[in-house]
Design a protein around this motif. Sequence first.
Motif, mmCIF file in Angstrom:
data_model
loop_
_atom_site.group_PDB
_atom_site.id
_atom_site.type_symbol
_atom_site.label_atom_id
_atom_site.label_comp_id
_atom_site.label_asym_id
_atom_site.label_seq_id
_atom_site.Cartn_x
_atom_site.Cartn_y
_atom_site.Cartn_z
ATOM 1 N N LEU A 1 6.863 14.220 -2.927
ATOM 2 C CA LEU A 1 5.666 13.908 -2.155
ATOM 3 C C LEU A 1 4.787 12.910 -2.891
ATOM 4 O O LEU A 1 4.250 11.971 -2.281
ATOM 5 N N VAL A 2 4.628 13.083 -4.200
ATOM 6 C CA VAL A 2 3.850 12.128 -4.998
ATOM 7 C C VAL A 2 4.525 10.759 -4.975
ATOM 8 O O VAL A 2 3.866 9.718 -4.812
ATOM 9 N N PHE A 3 5.841 10.745 -5.117
ATOM 10 C CA PHE A 3 6.622 9.510 -5.065
ATOM 11 C C PHE A 3 6.389 8.785 -3.735
ATOM 12 O O PHE A 3 6.182 7.563 -3.695
ATOM 13 N N PHE A 4 6.390 9.532 -2.639
ATOM 14 C CA PHE A 4 6.176 8.953 -1.313
ATOM 15 C C PHE A 4 4.743 8.454 -1.139
ATOM 16 O O PHE A 4 4.512 7.355 -0.624
ATOM 17 N N LEU A 5 3.765 9.232 -1.569
ATOM 18 C CA LEU A 5 2.367 8.854 -1.403
ATOM 19 C C LEU A 5 2.028 7.593 -2.189
ATOM 20 O O LEU A 5 1.242 6.752 -1.713
ATOM 21 N N ILE A 6 2.597 7.443 -3.381
ATOM 22 C CA ILE A 6 2.347 6.227 -4.153
ATOM 23 C C ILE A 6 2.879 5.005 -3.402
ATOM 24 O O ILE A 6 2.229 3.947 -3.361
ATOM 25 N N HIS A 7 4.041 5.133 -2.790
ATOM 26 C CA HIS A 7 4.570 4.023 -2.003
ATOM 27 C C HIS A 7 3.694 3.747 -0.784
ATOM 28 O O HIS A 7 3.452 2.583 -0.432
#
Length: 313
Positions: A83-89
Motif C-alpha cells: 500500500l505504501v509502495f502504491f501510494l508513493i506512486h
Amino acid sequence: MTTIDATDAVAKRPVRWHIAVFLAPAVLVYTAVMILPLIETLRLSLFNVVDNQPVFVGFDNFKVLFGDERWSVSFWNALRNNLVFFLIHMLVQNPIGIALAALLSLPVLRLRGFYRTAIFLPTILSFVIVGFIWKLILSPIWGVAPFLMDLVWLKPFFGPWLGKPGSALITVSLVSVWQNIGIPMMLIYAALLSIPDEVIEAAECDGVTGWAQFFKIKLPLILPTIGIVSILTFVGNFNAFDLVYTMQGALAGPDGSTDILGTFLYRTFFGFQLQVGDRSMGATIATVMFLIILAGVSLYLFVIQRRIRRYQF
C-alpha cells in the motif's frame, strides 16, 4: 424497402469468418498463459498436500493465512508495504507525470522531442539493469551519490538508505517512480494533444490562459485518462516484484521492510534458502492478490468511471 426485403438483406449478409481466424492465435496464447494458470491457481488455493496427495480443504488455507501468527504477520506486513509502495506512486509519480505532460504540451517549448525521449527512456530499460545500477549509485562505499550530493553541499544528508528499515521502501519506490514516470507522462500528453483546438480557442477568447486554462479547461477533459493511469498504477504496483527482488533480494530486507506481496508470494511458492516452497499457500497468496486487484479495477469501472464519463467528448 419493405420489411421482408430488409430481412432478406440482413440474412444474406456474409459471415466474417476471417475475424475469428485472426483472433484465434491471440485468444489461444492468452488462454494458455493467463486464463488457464489463473484457474489452476484458484483451484490450487482450495487444496493442500497430505501424505503427498492433494486434499480439498476449502477455505482453510485462507484461514491459516489470515489467522495463523506465523503467516499473518508476514502477510499483513507485505500488504502494508504494498500500500505504501502504491501510494508513493500515486502521490509522486502521477502528479509529476501530469506536470511534465502539461509542460511538454506548451507550444513555446523547444526540443520537446528530446525531452520526451529522455524522460521515457528509463521505461524501456530492464528492471534488473535499473535495480543493479541504482544499487551501485546509492552504495555508501563505491556509489556516486555521495560525491554528487557533495557538489551541491548536501552530503550530510546522505545515508545508507537501502540499508535502513525506515527509508529502504521509500528509496525503492522512488527508483520505481524514476523508471516508470514516462508511462503516465506519455498517456496524459497524448490526451492533452487530443483536446480540440476549438475548446482552447474559446477559452482564450474568454481570457482563460496559462495555468488557469490547464486547471479549469484541460484538466477536467483529461480526467478519463488520469483514471486509466491510476488504475494501471494500481494493477502494476500490486503485481510488482522485479525491482524489489533486484535491489533487496528475495528476503526484501532489511528486516522485511521492503517485502511486498510479490516477494512474499515468491518465497512462499518457490521456497528460499532453508524455507521449503508451499504451492498451496503460494496459490492462496496469489488468489488474495488477484482479489485485491479485481476489487480495485471493479471500483474504478463501476463507480469512478461513471462519474468522469460526462467529461468525454
